[in-house]
Enzyme design. Structure first.
Site, mmCIF file in Angstrom:
data_model
loop_
_atom_site.group_PDB
_atom_site.id
_atom_site.type_symbol
_atom_site.label_atom_id
_atom_site.label_comp_id
_atom_site.label_asym_id
_atom_site.label_seq_id
_atom_site.Cartn_x
_atom_site.Cartn_y
_atom_site.Cartn_z
ATOM 1 N N HIS A 141 0.923 -1.262 0.019
ATOM 2 C CA HIS A 141 -0.071 0.167 0.100
ATOM 3 C C HIS A 141 0.960 1.307 0.098
ATOM 4 C CE1 HIS A 141 -3.535 -2.622 1.113
ATOM 5 N NE2 HIS A 141 -4.191 -1.832 0.669
ATOM 6 N N LYS A 145 -0.689 4.714 4.410
ATOM 7 C CA LYS A 145 -1.365 3.841 5.364
ATOM 8 C C LYS A 145 -0.590 3.492 6.888
ATOM 9 C CE LYS A 145 -3.864 -0.532 4.740
ATOM 10 N NZ LYS A 145 -4.999 0.096 5.035
#
Length: 252
Positions: A141, A145
């Protein structure tokens, strides 16, 4: 039953990337937004039929209680679509107490493709012996995040554990560093990447000594998660109060 165009949405976390994606899809589909709110703002649910919530576990639990209280004065319960990730076991255990007054839909991922992948992974692990086949979940990600492994990676881990008839918490390995020794039989391992603007990359690797099965999914745009969350909310308008997930929404 209200038509889709008369079904009114509230959006929690609207200043975030996912909240903005949800608002764009609602606007494109001409679905009415009753209210929107973010961290530090009081939720306004008076005119809403459903709330889509990509925020934090703490904010989601507080909003869930607000939905339950709001539903006391209504003939039909509110729909609360929870896309927040990073819940602790204790926080997850609190969610069912609101299921008698709210249509709760919680998923680590609202993508059709990911949920299909999870269904396939359940079948794979149910048919291959843990003594001979190892399972590893990899995920990547963007740098912003804050939780790891991702909610989607844990969703896939749960699917693999379900196929094997075990609890994920009993076989989960989320970090390896130094001289760790050989992997344990039946372990489900997780590897994490955080870099740049990666939207979402997930793979489930099932490997024996002689062959490797890889099931993978790449997300190209957050809009796909927004569309799935809105689909879940519209599905929820015909359901009784209770606790559901995306597998229920898609009929899997």
């Amino acid at each position: 039953m209200a038509t889709a165009s008369a079904f009114r949405f509230a959006v929690n976390g609207y200043k975030g990337r996912m909240g903005q994606a949800v608002l764009r899809v609602l606007e494109d589909r001409k679905l009415p937004v009753a209210s929107k709110f973010d961290k530090g703002e009081l939720p306004n649910l008076v005119k809403a039929d459903a709330v889509i919530d990509f925020s934090t576990p703490e904010a989601s639990l507080a909003l869930l209680e607000a939905c339950a209280n709001e539903g006391l004065s209504r003939p039909k319960p509110l729909v609360h679509v929870i896309g927040s990730t990073g819940f602790t076991d204790e926080q997850i255990a609190r969610i069912p107490q609101f299921a008698e007054r709210v249509v709760i839909i919680r998923s680590g991922n609202y993508s059709l493709g990911i949920n299909l992948l999870a269904g396939l992974l359940k079948q794979v692990t149910a048919r291959l012996e843990a003594e001979e086949w190892d399972v590893e979940i990899t995920e990547g990600h963007h740098r912003r995040k804050v939780d790891a492994p991702s909610g989607t990676a844990l969703l896939l881990g749960e699917a693999a554990a379900f196929g094997r008839g075990v609890r994920l918490n009993d076989v989960k390995v989320t970090a390896r560093d130094g001289i760790t020794g050989p992997r344990g039989v039946g372990d489900i391992g997780f590897s994490v990447v955080r870099a740049g603007g990666i939207v979402g990359e997930h793979s489930a690797i099932v490997a024996s000594e002689d062959e490797i099965i890889t099931l993978s999914h790449s997300a190209r745009d957050r809009t796909l998660f927004a569309r799935g969350a809105i689909q879940a909310a519209l599905w929820g308008r015909t359901q009784k109060a209770g606790l559901y997930d995306m597998q229920d929404v898609l009929g899997f």
